[in-house]
Design a protein around this motif. Sequence first.
Motif, PDB file in Angstrom:
ATOM      1  N   THR A   5      36.802 -50.572  11.230  1.00  0.00           N
ATOM      2  CA  THR A   5      36.373 -49.560  11.605  1.00  0.00           C
ATOM      3  C   THR A   5      34.603 -49.402  11.724  1.00  0.00           C
ATOM      4  N   GLN A   7      31.302 -47.386  14.246  1.00  0.00           N
ATOM      5  CA  GLN A   7      31.035 -46.412  15.591  1.00  0.00           C
ATOM      6  C   GLN A   7      31.174 -47.111  16.543  1.00  0.00           C
ATOM      7  N   TRP A   8      30.989 -46.649  17.612  1.00  0.00           N
ATOM      8  CA  TRP A   8      31.139 -47.023  19.020  1.00  0.00           C
ATOM      9  C   TRP A   8      29.933 -47.968  19.299  1.00  0.00           C
ATOM     10  N   ASP A 123      40.694 -47.248  20.044  1.00  0.00           N
ATOM     11  CA  ASP A 123      40.098 -45.795  20.217  1.00  0.00           C
ATOM     12  C   ASP A 123      39.875 -45.584  21.599  1.00  0.00           C
ATOM     13  N   ARG A 124      40.354 -46.359  22.414  1.00  0.00           N
ATOM     14  CA  ARG A 124      40.025 -46.149  24.175  1.00  0.00           C
ATOM     15  C   ARG A 124      41.526 -45.507  24.522  1.00  0.00           C
ATOM     16  N   LYS A 127      45.859 -39.634  23.136  1.00  0.00           N
ATOM     17  CA  LYS A 127      46.443 -39.352  21.991  1.00  0.00           C
ATOM     18  C   LYS A 127      47.788 -39.848  21.844  1.00  0.00           C
ATOM     19  N   TYR A 152      38.717 -49.744  15.478  1.00  0.00           N
ATOM     20  CA  TYR A 152      38.562 -48.343  16.285  1.00  0.00           C
ATOM     21  C   TYR A 152      37.383 -47.602  15.681  1.00  0.00           C
ATOM     22  N   ASP A 153      36.968 -46.596  16.347  1.00  0.00           N
ATOM     23  CA  ASP A 153      35.962 -45.670  16.027  1.00  0.00           C
ATOM     24  C   ASP A 153      36.754 -44.583  15.244  1.00  0.00           C
ATOM     25  N   LYS A 155      35.777 -41.831  13.742  1.00  0.00           N
ATOM     26  CA  LYS A 155      35.568 -40.433  13.921  1.00  0.00           C
ATOM     27  C   LYS A 155      36.330 -39.996  14.953  1.00  0.00           C
ATOM     28  N   GLN A 156      36.101 -41.063  16.267  1.00  0.00           N
ATOM     29  CA  GLN A 156      36.602 -40.617  17.643  1.00  0.00           C
ATOM     30  C   GLN A 156      38.199 -40.554  17.256  1.00  0.00           C
ATOM     31  N   LYS A 159      39.382 -37.307  15.980  1.00  0.00           N
ATOM     32  CA  LYS A 159      39.031 -36.238  16.742  1.00  0.00           C
ATOM     33  C   LYS A 159      40.297 -35.802  17.542  1.00  0.00           C
ATOM     34  N   TYR A 160      41.067 -36.806  17.690  1.00  0.00           N
ATOM     35  CA  TYR A 160      42.259 -36.511  18.314  1.00  0.00           C
ATOM     36  C   TYR A 160      43.577 -35.632  17.645  1.00  0.00           C
TER      37      TYR A 160
END
Length: 421
Positions: A5, A7-8, A123-124, A127, A152-153, A155-156, A159-160
Amino acid sequence: SLAVTAQWGMGKTSFINCIVDQLEIEKDKIEVLVFNPRTSKSVATIQEDFFTQFTCILSKYDSRCSHVIKDYMSALQLIDNRGLVEKAIHFYRVWNKVDLKVSIKKTLKRIPKKVLVVIDDFDRLSKDEILEVLKLIDSNAAFPNIFFLTAYDKKQVNKYFGDIGNSDACFVDKFFNLEFAIPLRPYIYISRFIEGELKKKFTDNDNQEVKFNDIVTSFQNLFRQYVPTLRDAKRYINQFALDYREVEGDVDLREFILVQLIKYRFPEEYNQLYKTAYIEEKSLTAPGLYSLKEHIPEETKSLSILQRLFLKEANSVKDSYRHIYSIQSFQNYFINQISGTLRIREMNKVFTENINDAYKLIDHWLKDKESTNSIIDYLRNITIGESATFYLHYCQIVTYIMAKRHDSTIWRLFLNLIQEQ
């Protein structure tokens, strides 16, 4: 099941690639399956696509794997390619998932290698795609000799699933045994990466390499602010390389790097700068030069860069040749071409050809007013140096142009040469 993990833009893909490269030396022990769910035709085919690739690997070691995996896919309702009679005969065996899992475990234990399934760009996904991949991991990570590695990010992705549980819940955590957060790195590593990549893209000039090092180092605080991540660094380098290649040698490298920082981080302000929203010509005190306006909106985010590019009082500037604050050269920093003037690399040829060839070039340029102004301006601004041969060549060229064109500028240059003698 393992998760990397960050961040972007912090280098997750690069980190995963390092792992895969390192495992190349262990390929007698580990098979790596890189699976990209984004290539699947639909969400419904993600698991089927995975098992198709997975079976190809296992079949190299045990021909029975294909049959067992096929039954397992049927049990999961991923495929339905059996006739009615065959379904009736095999109904109990196929739909008894417990027995099938036991059979798969035995099959996988016989495989002489471990299998690492790498799923990048997690993360791309949408959902629904993420949920399908999580189901895939949850259903199969418990089998022997198979490992799932994703990046993956966090946090991103979370969000889903903000509607699942309370705001502190991390839904995705349930699916991974180990989470490795990529450690933060000192910015010096990104700075060195930028320098190294720029050197690779512009290798023709050794002095250029030194300039890249010096400039990126001297502007490191600006780069840290405007190009904070490895992803940003890669995108900035690609943008810079495309634009600079068109004007290389005809703009000041230091200034062009700064302009590109504005273009990358604040494209709207870059457009405003091109429209001279932040600069003006003070014709009485500094004709032909741009100065920074007295009052610039406080919300201007690129102000710290603008202050390095333009002075408030340009009359103190001594050298304006091909600089961004020269009105004549200003647009060259934006339009990806050199407009209305000869290229420096073309004019340099008068010093690489023999003197008669140089005269022919000059005769061609003197037919055009803009080209005439360009070669005279060039001769006024180049460094003559200490070489006697170069100095003699220079004097011959100035004298030749002076004899052809009775321009006050070339006369002043000729008279200066006489005075130096």
